[in-house]
Design an enzyme around this catalytic site. Structure first.
Site, PDB file in Angstrom:
ATOM      1  N   HIS A 118     -19.333  -8.244  79.672  1.00 24.53           N
ATOM      2  CA  HIS A 118     -20.075  -8.917  80.748  1.00 24.53           C
ATOM      3  C   HIS A 118     -19.257 -10.084  81.307  1.00 24.53           C
ATOM      4  CE1 HIS A 118     -23.937  -7.519  78.521  1.00 24.53           C
ATOM      5  NE2 HIS A 118     -23.907  -6.851  79.670  1.00 24.53           N
TER       6      HIS A 118
ATOM      7  N   ARG B 134     -18.129   1.183  83.134  1.00 31.63           N
ATOM      8  CA  ARG B 134     -17.108   1.284  82.078  1.00 31.63           C
ATOM      9  C   ARG B 134     -16.459   2.656  82.057  1.00 31.63           C
ATOM     10  NH1 ARG B 134     -21.656  -0.737  78.096  1.00 31.63           N
ATOM     11  NH2 ARG B 134     -22.595   0.798  79.467  1.00 31.63           N
TER      12      ARG B 134
END
Ligand code: PNS
Length: 164
Positions: free
Chosen positions: A17, A94
């Protein structure tokens, strides 16, 4: 003045994050890190605890001139984004497996509120397998978390278990 919302559960915030937030700082003047209040989920950390950890770890990252703010929200993300006068929603992708769900959300959000764009950002490869869900699983099974979450998050996780 370009303002973005970076929404999520952040239960807990991971180094992945933080990597996305640092990258977002290159594109936006202000990013609001917005924690979803989800009454249907039993979280590991309360909203207050998640806000507090985010406030602390954001001080440690490279934010250039970008203003970072932590908040929480309930209901539709696009309603919150409009209320905050944001231009964009930032989401990290991702792997291809993230893409399908993220695309659905982005298109639904665009249908609901065409004025707000979703910006997908890729984290560093080092974090391409890091998720809050796996971090909690590894922690609960006694695995090593260093490098996956900020040290303060790992300490809080250990503290929570020792309180029980
Ligand atoms: O970190 P997460 O759990 O992947 O974040 C998911 C989040 C908070 C971005 C998503 O669940 C969301 O936006 N929830 C708010 C409700 C909403 O707007 N739903 C419609 C989205 S298409």
């Amino acid at each position: 003045m370009r303002r973005a919302i970076y929404p999520g559960s952040f239960d807990p915030v991971t180094n992945g994050h933080l990597d996305i937030i640092e990258r977002g700082c290159k594109l936006f003047d202000e990013i609001i890190i917005a924690i979803l209040v989800n009454p249907d989920k039993q979280p590991f950390f309360s909203i207050g605890e998640r806000r507090d950890m985010l406030d602390q770890v954001l001080k440690t990252i490279e934010q250039q001139n970008c203003v970072l703010r932590v908040d929480d929200f309930e209901g539709l993300l696009v309603h919150y984004a409009v209320a905050q006068r944001a231009h964009a929603i930032v989401r990290g992708i991702r792997a291809i497996s993230d893409y399908e769900y993220e695309l659905q959300m982005a298109l639904m959000n665009r249908r609901l509120e065409p004025s707000i764009e979703t910006v997908f950002m890729m984290p560093a490869e080092t974090y391409s397998y890091v998720s809050s869900r796996l971090v909690k699983e590894v922690f609960q099974l006694g695995g090593e978390l260093s490098g996956l979450v900020p040290p303060i998050v790992e300490a809080r996780m250990k503290g929570k278990v020792s309180q029980k």
